[in-house]
Design an enzyme around this catalytic site. Structure first.
Site, short mmCIF file in Angstrom:
data_model
loop_
_atom_site.label_atom_id
_atom_site.label_comp_id
_atom_site.label_asym_id
_atom_site.label_seq_id
_atom_site.Cartn_x
_atom_site.Cartn_y
_atom_site.Cartn_z
N LYS A 178 121.41 31.43 -26.35
CA LYS A 178 122.24 31.02 -25.00
C LYS A 178 121.17 30.24 -24.27
O LYS A 178 120.15 30.57 -23.53
CB LYS A 178 122.29 32.33 -24.14
CG LYS A 178 123.71 32.26 -23.25
CD LYS A 178 123.78 31.14 -22.32
CE LYS A 178 122.87 31.16 -21.20
NZ LYS A 178 122.70 30.09 -20.26
N GLU B 155 109.08 35.96 -21.39
CA GLU B 155 108.26 34.81 -20.97
C GLU B 155 108.40 34.38 -19.56
O GLU B 155 109.52 33.56 -19.55
CB GLU B 155 108.39 33.55 -21.93
CG GLU B 155 107.88 33.85 -23.48
CD GLU B 155 106.34 34.09 -23.76
OE1 GLU B 155 105.58 33.79 -22.85
OE2 GLU B 155 106.14 34.25 -24.93
N CYS C 259 106.09 26.32 -17.06
CA CYS C 259 105.77 27.81 -16.58
C CYS C 259 104.10 27.74 -16.68
O CYS C 259 103.57 28.36 -15.72
CB CYS C 259 106.24 28.73 -17.64
SG CYS C 259 105.98 28.14 -19.38
N GLU D 204 105.54 30.50 -7.49
CA GLU D 204 105.38 29.27 -8.35
C GLU D 204 106.69 28.35 -7.74
O GLU D 204 107.68 28.78 -7.45
CB GLU D 204 106.25 30.01 -9.44
CG GLU D 204 106.53 29.06 -10.66
CD GLU D 204 106.92 29.47 -11.90
OE1 GLU D 204 108.03 30.18 -11.76
OE2 GLU D 204 106.34 29.16 -13.06
P1 NAD Z 1 116.60 31.33 -15.01
O1 NAD Z 1 115.83 32.51 -15.31
O2 NAD Z 1 117.46 31.09 -13.92
O3 NAD Z 1 117.33 30.92 -16.43
C1 NAD Z 1 116.77 30.99 -17.66
C2 NAD Z 1 117.98 31.38 -18.63
O4 NAD Z 1 118.35 32.56 -18.23
C3 NAD Z 1 118.91 30.16 -18.72
O5 NAD Z 1 119.42 30.04 -19.93
C4 NAD Z 1 120.15 31.07 -17.67
O6 NAD Z 1 121.52 30.41 -17.99
C5 NAD Z 1 119.86 32.46 -18.17
N1 NAD Z 1 120.20 33.44 -17.19
C6 NAD Z 1 120.39 33.18 -15.78
N2 NAD Z 1 120.94 34.21 -15.24
C7 NAD Z 1 120.90 35.09 -16.10
C8 NAD Z 1 121.63 36.70 -16.46
N3 NAD Z 1 121.86 37.20 -15.22
N4 NAD Z 1 121.55 37.25 -17.39
C9 NAD Z 1 121.20 36.85 -18.61
N5 NAD Z 1 120.68 35.25 -18.74
C10 NAD Z 1 120.80 34.70 -17.62
O7 NAD Z 1 115.38 30.44 -14.92
P2 NAD Z 1 115.30 28.70 -14.75
O8 NAD Z 1 115.67 28.33 -13.54
O9 NAD Z 1 116.36 28.26 -16.00
O10 NAD Z 1 113.88 28.36 -15.34
C11 NAD Z 1 112.86 28.32 -14.36
C12 NAD Z 1 111.98 29.62 -14.54
O11 NAD Z 1 111.67 29.93 -15.64
C13 NAD Z 1 110.63 29.45 -13.87
O12 NAD Z 1 110.21 30.55 -13.04
C14 NAD Z 1 109.59 29.13 -14.93
O13 NAD Z 1 108.31 29.64 -14.74
C15 NAD Z 1 110.43 30.02 -16.00
N6 NAD Z 1 109.87 29.55 -17.26
C16 NAD Z 1 109.00 30.22 -18.01
C17 NAD Z 1 108.61 30.02 -19.33
C18 NAD Z 1 107.54 30.86 -20.16
O14 NAD Z 1 107.42 30.36 -21.24
N7 NAD Z 1 106.80 31.74 -19.61
C19 NAD Z 1 108.83 28.67 -19.68
C20 NAD Z 1 110.00 27.98 -19.19
C21 NAD Z 1 110.39 28.61 -18.08
#
Ligand code: NAD
Length: 489
Positions: free
Chosen positions: A183, A258, A292, A391
């Site tokens: 997804k 992650e 991240c 962050e």
């Molecule tokens: P997010 O958590 O909103 O979304 C990440 C993914 O989760 C997307 O595909 C989204 O559609 C999905 N998602 C959202 N709500 C969900 C739910 N209730 N159930 C299941 N899936 C759901 O995060 P974002 O805004 O897309 O990304 C930014 C964040 O991600 C930042 O905090 C960043 O640090 C973190 N990030 C971490 C890494 C890492 O490797 N540690 C890498 C990239 C981003």
């Protein structure tokens, strides 16, 4: 691949076929460089996730005797290698899709496409080097362990590095023999869809790799809850990671998380500042700080504080921000609410008297509708201020002076996160001592990898998550260990 194409977009990729959402609904994809919608994707829901899980289960077969399940590790490795070549052959197309949807400069999109090819290459070679063990036990017995795939693995991917995060997670899972349901993020998933199609083209059997698009709260939540999923790999925010882990716990599904970071760049007075300068700037400007592992805190030993700040400020004030395809130093942020979030942090800085030491330039050609933020250097940020604790996920660097190693360690370890740290010093004993005392998943000494190479295990502690992706370590996480004890006399 059998059948239809995704020419018009707005389809899921399930069982090597493009399928419309069960509701027929779609979502717009917006270009962050101008804020205009330019494509559509399918708005997936629980029924679409169910179809993808079923396709994956069929590919594996009930006893790993389906078309994907019965493949040998060597055969899986060969398919991954073909996919690596296919990605390399489509490098330019994939880089453009990535840049258009995420807003990142084209050269970063190219770097991401190259990294994706490398992930598949790495895991192609690793597939048949993964094996169990034999264990000395009682007389007349032989005990062995098998590393078996979990089964159907779920992969929830964010928008900041869609191809790279997809590649590191799915590459390892497929190499280990799992069938995947992905997804990707609703904001940026066109590159991932294209790679799924390439996988079918090079011969991955139907159902080995499936992609369902849509909102996280609909398709993503349905994936985390689905009882047919045997392992979930989630990359994204801590809040969503908690929701995913809670949903997975209800069916005792193992999870790798992650999450985010507030990673420090730690510069001692004996550091080689010419080396620090470009790396420290890049660590916060790359992907407009939406990384991240961004080096978002700059901890500087007091004797060189002013000198290093002046040099970093001079570099940052020359940085140019503009549309992704103009390929400048930085592109726009992903969407309006992300831009607003960064602006709110900067308003807070102003309100609390945190000085701005330097800011980059948004070029005149940047379209009005784009989500642009100039890279910003803040100085003298109190270590407990939200600017140094939370962050921001934007191009905002918080500089903090320190006087002693112990004070530095308190500051460096003093957030909820623990993902990556960079340590800059020529003192060998201090390099090792500090590296051992930092609470995080990766430490770079006199360099900073912003996530590091494909080969390096990556992941965090505390609110940065648990489990490791990348490197050989990731393969272990995508398997479960079975012990077989044989009494033969
Ligand atoms: P997010 O958590 O909103 O979304 C990440 C993914 O989760 C997307 O595909 C989204 O559609 C999905 N998602 C959202 N709500 C969900 C739910 N209730 N159930 C299941 N899936 C759901 O995060 P974002 O805004 O897309 O990304 C930014 C964040 O991600 C930042 O905090 C960043 O640090 C973190 N990030 C971490 C890494 C890492 O490797 N540690 C890498 C990239 C981003």
């Amino acid at each position: 691949m059998d059948g239809n194409t995704n020419a018009a977009g707005s389809h899921h990729f399930i069982g090597n076929r493009w399928l419309a959402s069960s509701t027929g609904q779609t979502l717009d994809v917006t270009d962050p460089s101008d804020g205009a919608a330019f494509a559509k994707i399918a708005r997936g829901n629980a029924a679409d996730i169910d179809a993808a899980v079923n396709a994956a289960r069929r590919a594996l077969g009930e006893f790993f005797n389906g078309p994907w399940g019965r493949m040998t590790a060597t055969e899986r490795g060969r398919l991954l290698m073909k996919l690596s070549y296919a990605v390399a052959d489509h490098h330019d197309e994939l880089a453009r899709l990535e840049s258009r949807t995420t807003g990142k400069p084209l050269s970063q999109g190219r770097a991401d496409a190259a990294a994706l090819a490398r992930y598949f290459e790495y895991y192609a070679g690793a597939a048949d080097k993964l094996h169990g063990d034999t264990i000395p036990y009682q007389s007349g017995m032989t005990v062995l362990t098998l590393r078996e795939p979990h089964g159907v693995t779920g992969h929830i991917v964010p928008w900041n590095y869609p191809m790279q995060i997809f590649g590191r997670s799915v590459g390892a899972a497929l190499a280990a023999g799992n069938a995947c349901v992905v997804k990707p993020a609703e904001d940026a998933c066109l590159s991932v869809m294209r790679v799924a199609e390439l996988a079918a083209d090079v011969g991955f059997p139907a159902g080995a790799l499936n992609v369902v698009t849509g909102y996280g709260t609909e398709a993503g939540a349905a994936l985390a809850q689905h009882r047919g999923i045997d392992h979930i790999s989630f990359t994204g925010s801590p809040v969503t990671g908690t929701a995913v882990a809670q949903a997975a716990a209800l069916h005792h599904c193992p999870v790798t998380l992650e999450l985010g970071g507030k990673s420090p760049q730690i510069v001692f007075a004996d550091a080689e500042l010419d080396d620090v300068l470009p790396v420290a700037v890049n660590a916060i400007v790359q992907n407009s700080g939406q990384t991240c592992s961004a080096g978002s805190r700059l901890l500087i030993e007091r004797p060189i504080y002013e000198e290093l700040l002046a040099r970093i400020g001079a570099t940052m004030s020359q940085l140019k921000v503009g549309p992704a395809l103009a390929d400048l130093d930085a592109g726009p942020l992903i969407r309006l609410n992300q831009l607003q979030r960064v602006r709110d942090f900067l308003s807070r800085a102003q309100h609390d008297g945190v000085p701005v030491a330097a800011q980059g330039i948004i070029v005149e050609q940047a379209p009005q509708g784009g989500y642009y933020q100039a890279p910003t250097l803040l100085r003298d940020v109190p270590a407990d201020h939200p600017l140094a604790q939370e962050e921001i996920f934007g191009p905002v660097l918080a500089a903090i002076p320190f006087d002693t190693e112990n004070e530095m360690l308190k500051i460096a370890n003093g957030t909820n996160y623990g993902l990556v740290a960079g340590v800059w010093t020529r003192d060998g004993a201090r390099q090792m001592r500090v590296a051992r005392r930092l609470r995080c998943g990766q430490v770079f000494i006199n360099n900073y990898g912003a996530g590091g190479g494909v080969e390096l295990p990556f992941g965090g502690v505390k609110s940065s998550g648990y489990g490791r992706e990348k490197g050989f370590e990731a393969l272990l996480g995508f398997t479960t260990l079975k012990t077989i004890a044989i009494k033969h006399g």
